[in-house]
Design a protein around this motif. Structure first.
Motif, PDB file in Angstrom:
ATOM      1  N   CYS A 117       0.863  -1.201   0.000  1.00 59.11           N
ATOM      2  CA  CYS A 117       0.000   0.000   0.000  1.00 59.11           C
ATOM      3  C   CYS A 117       0.895   1.245   0.000  1.00 59.11           C
ATOM      4  O   CYS A 117       1.740   1.417   0.886  1.00 59.11           O
ATOM      5  N   TYR A 119       0.315   4.313   0.681  1.00 60.59           N
ATOM      6  CA  TYR A 119       0.173   5.191   1.853  1.00 60.59           C
ATOM      7  C   TYR A 119       0.996   4.662   3.021  1.00 60.59           C
ATOM      8  O   TYR A 119       1.564   5.426   3.795  1.00 60.59           O
ATOM      9  N   PHE A 120       1.052   3.340   3.147  1.00 57.79           N
ATOM     10  CA  PHE A 120       1.857   2.739   4.214  1.00 57.79           C
ATOM     11  C   PHE A 120       3.341   2.981   3.977  1.00 57.79           C
ATOM     12  O   PHE A 120       4.108   3.259   4.908  1.00 57.79           O
ATOM     13  N   CYS A 127      -1.812   6.591   8.140  1.00 58.02           N
ATOM     14  CA  CYS A 127      -2.064   5.183   7.827  1.00 58.02           C
ATOM     15  C   CYS A 127      -2.241   4.436   9.142  1.00 58.02           C
ATOM     16  O   CYS A 127      -1.347   4.453   9.983  1.00 58.02           O
ATOM     17  N   ASN A 128      -3.386   3.770   9.306  1.00 57.68           N
ATOM     18  CA  ASN A 128      -3.660   3.047  10.559  1.00 57.68           C
ATOM     19  C   ASN A 128      -2.676   1.913  10.819  1.00 57.68           C
ATOM     20  O   ASN A 128      -2.427   1.545  11.967  1.00 57.68           O
ATOM     21  N   CYS A 136      -7.225   5.929   7.388  1.00 55.48           N
ATOM     22  CA  CYS A 136      -6.902   5.097   6.220  1.00 55.48           C
ATOM     23  C   CYS A 136      -7.273   5.855   4.955  1.00 55.48           C
ATOM     24  O   CYS A 136      -8.420   5.805   4.501  1.00 55.48           O
ATOM     25  N   HIS A 154     -10.883   0.138   8.866  1.00 54.79           N
ATOM     26  CA  HIS A 154      -9.586   0.627   9.352  1.00 54.79           C
ATOM     27  C   HIS A 154      -8.451   0.334   8.370  1.00 54.79           C
ATOM     28  O   HIS A 154      -7.415   0.991   8.426  1.00 54.79           O
ATOM     29  N   CYS A 155      -8.624  -0.669   7.504  1.00 55.30           N
ATOM     30  CA  CYS A 155      -7.543  -1.031   6.562  1.00 55.30           C
ATOM     31  C   CYS A 155      -8.068  -1.993   5.501  1.00 55.30           C
ATOM     32  O   CYS A 155      -8.815  -2.934   5.818  1.00 55.30           O
ATOM     33  N   ILE A 156      -7.636  -1.765   4.250  1.00 52.62           N
ATOM     34  CA  ILE A 156      -8.001  -2.664   3.150  1.00 52.62           C
ATOM     35  C   ILE A 156      -6.752  -3.068   2.353  1.00 52.62           C
ATOM     36  O   ILE A 156      -6.840  -3.425   1.182  1.00 52.62           O
ATOM     37  N   ALA A 157      -5.592  -3.016   2.998  1.00 50.27           N
ATOM     38  CA  ALA A 157      -4.349  -3.345   2.295  1.00 50.27           C
ATOM     39  C   ALA A 157      -4.245  -4.851   2.062  1.00 50.27           C
ATOM     40  O   ALA A 157      -4.614  -5.646   2.924  1.00 50.27           O
TER      41      ALA A 157
HETATM   42 FE1  SF4 Z   1      -2.677   2.104   5.808  1.00 47.03          FE
HETATM   43 FE2  SF4 Z   1      -4.083  -0.108   5.403  1.00 47.03          FE
HETATM   44 FE3  SF4 Z   1      -5.163   2.197   4.809  1.00 47.03          FE
HETATM   45 FE4  SF4 Z   1      -3.109   1.302   3.359  1.00 47.03          FE
HETATM   46  S1  SF4 Z   1      -5.129   0.387   3.486  1.00 47.03           S
HETATM   47  S2  SF4 Z   1      -3.431   3.392   4.136  1.00 47.03           S
HETATM   48  S3  SF4 Z   1      -1.941   0.163   4.899  1.00 47.03           S
HETATM   49  S4  SF4 Z   1      -4.540   1.528   6.863  1.00 47.03           S
END
Ligand code: SF4
Length: 322
Positions: A117, A119-120, A127-128, A136, A154-157
């Motif tokens: 990802c 953003y990560f 980024c969570n 996120c 909270h996250c879809i990576a």
């Molecule tokens: Fe962060 Fe997960 Fe969102 Fe990507 S998908 S920005 S890794 S929280």
């Protein structure tokens, strides 16, 4: 990059003791960790180099292939026992990264690699997974590469490991310094804590993988669809293992990469095939069962169709369906 201490222990118990320090991290090939540290997406106060530990062997004994955590990806892919009895593992590895990375990277680290990802990986972005509670941006932003299964608000990576998808398909077991963990229980979905990706405890060391030699695993394959032919992560991938009697599916494993927040096994898709003839109709039903719970975002809806097509193509090849 933040300063850190460095140690290179020669036995497992010393390595585990050193990794018990707060903020410590093991390093083997370093092909993912060093990039993360250099980019500022991850930082550690202590690095424990485990390359001196005796964990690199690949051995077949009593119906089990044991792969040490420090075995290099290229060595595992080329090993005669792996090629003969676990072709899906060899194929997944050969479809990963580049020859140079495969010569360097260890299989224990491969199943722990972090998401791609963007953003990560960008140190300046919320980024969570990186900073719990920061948000996120992928949910409403650039999410073409993101998950349609196993995500949360909270996250879809997606999990990026090809090897993990293959190990899940052959009922691998993770051996650590303190316990055995079925591979199906090893990775976790993000839920409200996307920073936690596996059930490993702090300082717990993967020492290897145990994989039973079975007719199911011997008839297994990996298909990876990606944006370019090499050195690229999966947009969608499928691992399938089939045990057939005539045209009837006695047993099956169907696992997926590129579409889920962890290496994804679909019991629903498997149930659509198990005990039934392998035909266009049952293969189509398996694909539909796989995506029944899919949640799509603005840029990744295409994966619903693509993963079904990939499954269809792989099962036809593996099962000889015209
Ligand atoms: Fe962060 Fe997960 Fe969102 Fe990507 S998908 S920005 S890794 S929280």
């Amino acid at each position: 990059m933040r300063n850190f201490t460095y140690a290179a222990p020669r036995n497992v118990s010393e390595a585990v003791r050193l990794a018990g320090q707060p903020d410590a991290r093991f390093i083997a090939g370093g092909t993912d960790l060093l990039n993360l540290m250099r980019d500022g997406a991850q930082s550690h106060g202590a690095i424990v180099d485990i390359n001196g530990l005796p964990l690199g062997d690949i051995i077949q004994r009593n119906g089990v292939i044991r792969i040490g955590a420090l075995a290099r990806m290229s060595d595992v892919a080329a090993h005669p026992a792996v090629r003969r009895s676990l072709p899906v593992v060899s194929e997944a590895l050969l479809n990963s990264a580049s020859p140079q990375v495969r010569n360097m990277a260890a299989v224990g680290g491969n199943v722990l690699q972090r998401t791609r990802c963007g953003y990560f990986r960008d140190s300046g972005t919320a980024c969570n997974k990186k900073i719990p509670g920061s948000g996120c941006p992928a949910l409403e932003g650039e999410n073409r590469a993101h998950a349609i299964l196993g995500g949360s608000d909270h996250c879809i990576a997606v999990n990026p490991s090809d090897l993990a998808v293959a190990l899940l398909a052959v009922d691998a077991v993770v051996q650590t310094d303190r316990r055995k963990i079925p591979f199906a229980d090893f990775h976790v979905v993000p839920g409200t804590s996307p920073d936690r990706e596996t059930v490993l405890g702090h300082g717990e060391l993967i020492t290897g993988f145990e994989i039973p030699v079975t007719p199911l695993a011997a008839r297994s394959r990996y298909l990876k669809l990606r944006d370019r032919a090499t050195f690229e992560f999966a947009v969608v991938s499928v691992a399938a293992a089939l045990d057939m009697r005539g045209n009837t599916v006695r047993d099956v494993r169907l696992t997926f990469g590129g579409v889920a927040t962890k290496p994804w096994r679909s019991p629903e898709a498997e149930a659509a095939l198990r005990g039934k003839p392998l035909t266009t109709t049952t293969i189509t039903e398996a694909g539909r069962a796989l995506v029944r719970g899919a949640v799509t975002r603005e840029h990744n809806e295409f994966k619903v169709d693509l993963v079904q097509r990939a499954l269809d193509g792989l099962l036809r090849d593996l099962g000889g369906v015209r």
